[in-house]
Design a protein around this motif. Structure first.
Motif, PDB file in Angstrom:
ATOM      1  N   ASP A   1      -7.683  -1.104   8.029  1.00  0.00           N
ATOM      2  CA  ASP A   1      -8.585  -0.050   8.502  1.00  0.00           C
ATOM      3  C   ASP A   1      -9.806   0.040   7.600  1.00  0.00           C
ATOM      4  O   ASP A   1      -9.984  -0.769   6.694  1.00  0.00           O
ATOM      5  CB  ASP A   1      -7.850   1.292   8.565  1.00  0.00           C
ATOM      6  CG  ASP A   1      -7.170   1.607   7.244  1.00  0.00           C
ATOM      7  OD1 ASP A   1      -7.734   1.295   6.189  1.00  0.00           O
ATOM      8  OD2 ASP A   1      -6.051   2.155   7.269  1.00  0.00           O
TER       9      ASP A   1
ATOM     10  N   LEU B   1       0.821  -1.208   0.000  1.00  0.00           N
ATOM     11  CA  LEU B   1       0.000   0.000   0.000  1.00  0.00           C
ATOM     12  C   LEU B   1       0.851   1.252   0.000  1.00  0.00           C
ATOM     13  O   LEU B   1       0.389   2.319  -0.392  1.00  0.00           O
ATOM     14  CB  LEU B   1      -0.923   0.001   1.215  1.00  0.00           C
ATOM     15  CG  LEU B   1      -2.056  -1.005   1.147  1.00  0.00           C
ATOM     16  CD1 LEU B   1      -2.748  -1.123   2.488  1.00  0.00           C
ATOM     17  CD2 LEU B   1      -3.044  -0.626   0.072  1.00  0.00           C
TER      18      LEU B   1
ATOM     19  N   ARG C   1     -21.325   1.250   6.038  1.00  0.00           N
ATOM     20  CA  ARG C   1     -20.946   2.575   6.536  1.00  0.00           C
ATOM     21  C   ARG C   1     -21.792   3.007   7.726  1.00  0.00           C
ATOM     22  O   ARG C   1     -21.395   3.907   8.470  1.00  0.00           O
ATOM     23  CB  ARG C   1     -21.030   3.608   5.416  1.00  0.00           C
ATOM     24  CG  ARG C   1     -22.422   3.835   4.897  1.00  0.00           C
ATOM     25  CD  ARG C   1     -22.490   5.105   4.057  1.00  0.00           C
ATOM     26  NE  ARG C   1     -23.853   5.275   3.596  1.00  0.00           N
ATOM     27  CZ  ARG C   1     -24.219   5.285   2.334  1.00  0.00           C
ATOM     28  NH1 ARG C   1     -23.317   5.175   1.385  1.00  0.00           N
ATOM     29  NH2 ARG C   1     -25.475   5.438   1.987  1.00  0.00           N
TER      30      ARG C   1
ATOM     31  N   ASN D   1     -10.523   1.762   5.208  1.00  0.00           N
ATOM     32  CA  ASN D   1     -10.294   1.920   3.776  1.00  0.00           C
ATOM     33  C   ASN D   1     -10.405   0.590   3.030  1.00  0.00           C
ATOM     34  O   ASN D   1     -10.327   0.558   1.816  1.00  0.00           O
ATOM     35  CB  ASN D   1      -8.906   2.503   3.513  1.00  0.00           C
ATOM     36  CG  ASN D   1      -8.820   3.944   3.921  1.00  0.00           C
ATOM     37  OD1 ASN D   1      -9.824   4.648   3.916  1.00  0.00           O
ATOM     38  ND2 ASN D   1      -7.644   4.388   4.293  1.00  0.00           N
ATOM     39  N   PHE D   2     -10.558  -0.485   3.785  1.00  0.00           N
ATOM     40  CA  PHE D   2     -10.698  -1.785   3.149  1.00  0.00           C
ATOM     41  C   PHE D   2     -12.166  -2.162   2.927  1.00  0.00           C
ATOM     42  O   PHE D   2     -12.459  -3.170   2.322  1.00  0.00           O
ATOM     43  CB  PHE D   2     -10.036  -2.873   4.018  1.00  0.00           C
ATOM     44  CG  PHE D   2      -8.552  -2.928   3.870  1.00  0.00           C
ATOM     45  CD1 PHE D   2      -7.770  -1.822   4.149  1.00  0.00           C
ATOM     46  CD2 PHE D   2      -7.926  -4.081   3.433  1.00  0.00           C
ATOM     47  CE1 PHE D   2      -6.391  -1.866   4.003  1.00  0.00           C
ATOM     48  CE2 PHE D   2      -6.549  -4.134   3.285  1.00  0.00           C
ATOM     49  CZ  PHE D   2      -5.785  -3.021   3.570  1.00  0.00           C
ATOM     50  N   LEU D   3     -13.064  -1.340   3.438  1.00  0.00           N
ATOM     51  CA  LEU D   3     -14.483  -1.683   3.361  1.00  0.00           C
ATOM     52  C   LEU D   3     -15.196  -0.839   2.312  1.00  0.00           C
ATOM     53  O   LEU D   3     -14.903   0.330   2.145  1.00  0.00           O
ATOM     54  CB  LEU D   3     -15.146  -1.444   4.717  1.00  0.00           C
ATOM     55  CG  LEU D   3     -14.645  -2.316   5.873  1.00  0.00           C
ATOM     56  CD1 LEU D   3     -15.278  -1.854   7.166  1.00  0.00           C
ATOM     57  CD2 LEU D   3     -14.939  -3.770   5.608  1.00  0.00           C
ATOM     58  N   ILE D   4     -16.138  -1.464   1.626  1.00  0.00           N
ATOM     59  CA  ILE D   4     -16.959  -0.717   0.682  1.00  0.00           C
ATOM     60  C   ILE D   4     -18.229  -0.320   1.417  1.00  0.00           C
ATOM     61  O   ILE D   4     -19.135  -1.132   1.618  1.00  0.00           O
ATOM     62  CB  ILE D   4     -17.276  -1.565  -0.560  1.00  0.00           C
ATOM     63  CG1 ILE D   4     -15.972  -2.062  -1.185  1.00  0.00           C
ATOM     64  CG2 ILE D   4     -18.088  -0.757  -1.563  1.00  0.00           C
ATOM     65  CD1 ILE D   4     -16.166  -2.906  -2.415  1.00  0.00           C
TER      66      ILE D   4
END
Lengths: 501, 237
Positions: free
Chosen positions: B81, B51, B132, B83-86
């Protein structure tokens, strides 16, 4: 007061450290160029404003009667339009950065201080001082024609109107965000004004002249715009002060899960699966949905041209509108290609999907939407089969070349788009690069068409456009490989930018 | 799958964020990373997951440097963190998506998710909340589950215990221990919770200001040793 000044210090730091300054050289140059261009245009317009006023082909105002104030009187006729346009422009452009103060809310700064800060900050917008570029050269000229008192009071009044517009609009926009009725009533008011104008119920030129002439004929009237501005400052202030709560600032509405589409795409392997995800993204966010709905709206644009007699056989117009019909989605959605997914770019990097497949899926999304637009606009053939020919060759160009150009620009220096903040009038992510994108996407096909006409006729022009599209289409693998390679080389930088935004 | 780290450094213009000259993590090892904030844990993991670009050196998972191609992504599960989730997906949709990228069947997915039932505690599946809208803790559960969904050979988790409620922490600990004994997963875990990390990991590496200052094989004294270190760190400088 000291505290307030400190807040401005933070603000200054924020603007100096904005990601805007951390762009690569080419984009910086383009931005600088655009800025200088706009700046120059305004100043130039300001300088020639009085010449322009003299040369206008109207003669309601007799030059000999007024002489010194002639130019000003002429300008005054149009200022009502000017400031109305300013209001409309502000509605779309002016930001209400209330959320920016979220980290300040718990600090020992009185709410009233924060409200004053937010309001004062709004005055710093280029939408305010941009007017100065236009008016200052004109005003300098003004002082040599009119008495000092006259020129000064007019200048003061104009500044007051700008400030009034600023606070009037921020108030309207603020309230219309929570109450749609405000928006509707403004829309109704605007339509009434337009209607009144259309049917000649009110002579706006005369009205404008009366109002703005008063500002130099009766210097005391210059106070009026300032009083109004102060009034709206007060309204804004009380509204803000009573609404500065976290729960009111951040809309924590539970999102509703909606998605139409039966997952047919997922049968096309990883690329199809990714495309399906992209449609989910589009469908679940207001801002992206708006982009899609705009595409449908643009389908109707053909009606403005194809059936109209004036444009019969005007192929240039046909090409231009065809470009919009099948290309608008590509342009509007593709300009933020990577930005839409900016909030989970780390996921994109670590998942077992190649960047080629990533770009392929986006390409597929463009083709699907563009093809749908093409299919839906087939009925335009009713106005002449040649229209269909234009539509189709432009469609080929759009999916074959425009897609790749847009995908490249959309990957260049992407900005993260906060999808959850999405409203239709969200201008986040809009930069000069987005506007510049129009040049190749519209310019290349128009240029090719022009070349064809120059060398032969319209048909040749269309053939040029179509062939360019076909070349692009056949080269898809190559372009996508190049894009993927480029993204691979840029992945650290982009990931870092997204994490920091 | 073993991991080798050769001369890896990440230097920002004026300081070294992380320097790991030579580190070998044999296949099946559970590797714990501890250190105060800014010690370089996340930097090391981000280099590991390709990354961020290391200033020098390389990370090799199996026999492939991570920077060269993405083959390692097939068998490496990670959650660092959010940032890995949609965020705009339902947890189920996210799992389905990840599973499809690894060519798992629907049955595989539901079987796998069954294993996480305890961990999820009924708060993840079957709801109508998008990722989210989940709490931080539940988001973490989704991220960890997604990383484990496809039976990875390598697992990288950054602070997996943070934000989780005590019951979930214990359940996660058990899950990780089982992963090691039953499947021989190579695990890299960073944590601020010394007790959890010494319990789960057989080897602990201590980072301070970007440098490895201790590399311990976990024993019954390790926890006390670490506590001793962390209570003193900073005082002697």
């Amino acid at each position: 007061m000291i505290k307030l000044l400190r807040l401005y210090g933070i603000e200054w730091k924020e603007s100096r450290r904005s990601p805007l300054w951390h762009k690569n050289l080419i984009v910086k140059l383009l931005l600088a160029f655009t800025f200088i261009y706009l700046f120059g245009m305004f100043v130039f317009l300001g300088v020639i404003l009085d010449d322009l006023m003299i040369k206008l082909p109207f003669d309601e105002i007799n030059y000999n009667t007024y002489k010194e104030s002639f130019v000003l009187r002429r300008l005054n006729q149009f200022l009502l339009y000017y400031f109305l346009a300013d209001l409309i422009m502000r509605y779309f452009m002016q930001k209400l950065p209330a959320l920016a103060i979220q980290p300040l809310l718990h600090l020992p700064i009185p709410k009233s201080g924060l409200a004053h800060f937010l309001l004062g900050k709004s005055l710093l917008s280029p939408l305010n001082w941009g007017h100065a570029l236009l008016f200052v050269p004109f005003i300098i000229e003004l002082y040599s024609n009119l008495s000092f008192a006259e020129a000064s009071s007019w200048t003061l009044a104009i500044a007051g109107v700008v400030v009034f517009n600023n606070f009037f609009l921020t108030f309207i926009k603020r309230t219309s965000e929570v109450d749609w009725r405000v928006f509707i009533s403004m829309l109704v008011l605007l339509s009434m004004i337009i209607a009144a104008h259309w049917f000649d119920l009110i002579d706006f030129l005369a009205l404008s002249a009366d109002v703005f002439n008063a500002f130099f004929l009766q210097p005391i009237t210059a106070v009026i715009p300032w009083v109004l501005a102060l009034l709206f400052y007060g309204l804004n202030f009380y509204y803000l002060k009573s609404n500065l709560y976290l729960s009111k600032l951040s809309k924590s509405k539970r999102s509703k899960v909606t998605y139409v589409g039966a997952g047919i795409l997922s049968r096309f392997g990883v690329v199809g699966r990714l495309a399906e995800m992209e449609f989910k993204l589009i469908w679940r966010h207001k801002r992206t949905r708006t982009v899609l709905l705009m595409t449908i709206l643009f389908l109707g644009y053909g009606l403005l041209v194809f059936p109209v007699d004036t444009y019969q056989g005007n192929y240039l117009m046909y090409v231009l509108f065809s470009l919009m019909i099948t290309g608008m989605f590509i342009l509007n959605y593709g300009q933020y290609l990577l930005g839409w997914e900016g909030s989970y770019f780390d996921h994109i990097i670590t998942r077992n999907v190649s960047f080629e497949d990533l770009y392929m899926s986006k390409f597929l999304v463009f083709i699907i939407v563009s093809a749908a637009a093409m299919l839906l606009s087939i009925p335009y053939a009713f106005f002449g089969w040649k229209i269909l020919m234009v539509l189709f060759s432009v469609f080929l160009f759009n999916i074959g070349l425009a897609t790749h150009v847009v995908m490249f620009f959309g990957s260049l220096n992407p900005k993260k788009i906060d999808l959850n903040a999405g409203s239709a009038l969200n201008w986040q992510g809009v930069g000069a690069a987005q506007f510049l994108l129009v040049i190749p996407v519209m310019g290349i096909p128009l240029g090719l068409f022009g070349l064809g006409v120059l060398l032969g006729d319209e048909t040749l022009g269309l053939i040029f456009i179509a062939v360019a599209g076909l070349i692009g289409l056949f080269g898809t693998r190559i372009w996508i490989k190049m894009l993927a390679k480029w993204l691979f080389s840029q992945r650290y930088k982009i990931a870092k930018d997204f994490r920091n935004q | 799958m073993d991991i080798r780290i050769n001369h890896l450094t990440k230097v920002y213009s004026d300081y070294t964020a992380m320097s790991a000259p030579d580190l070998k993590i044999p296949s099946g090892e559970s590797f714990g990373l501890v250190g105060n904030n800014g010690a370089g844990k996340t930097t090391l993991f981000r280099c590991l997951m390709d990354l961020i670009e290391p200033t020098t050196g390389e990370v090799i998972i199996g026999d492939m440097p991570v920077q060269v191609n993405g083959d390692w992504k097939e068998f490496t599960g990670s959650y660092l963190d959010e940032n890995f989730l949609i965020g705009h997906l339902l947890p189920e949709e996210y799992f389905d998506f990840i599973a499809s990228l690894h060519r798992l069947s629907k049955e595989d997915v539901s079987k796998k998710l069954g294993e996480f039932e305890e961990l999820f505690n009924g708060e993840i599946l079957g709801g109508d909340k998008l990722i989210r809208d989940l709490s931080k803790g539940n988001q973490k559960k989704v991220g960890i589950a997604a990383a484990l969904l496809f039976d990875p050979k390598v697992l990288v988790l950054d602070e997996p215990f943070a934000n989780l409620d005590p019951s979930t922490q214990i359940r996660l600990k058990d899950l990780l221990k089982r992963l090691k004994t039953d499947r021989g997963v190579t695990m890299l875990i960073s944590s601020h919770d010394l007790q959890h990390v010494t319990e789960v990991c057989e080897r602990i590496v201590l980072l301070e200001k970007g440098h490895i200052i201790n590399d311990i094989k976990t024993s019954s004294q390790t926890l006390a040793e670490l506590e001793e270190y962390f209570s003193k760190v900073g005082q002697t400088v």
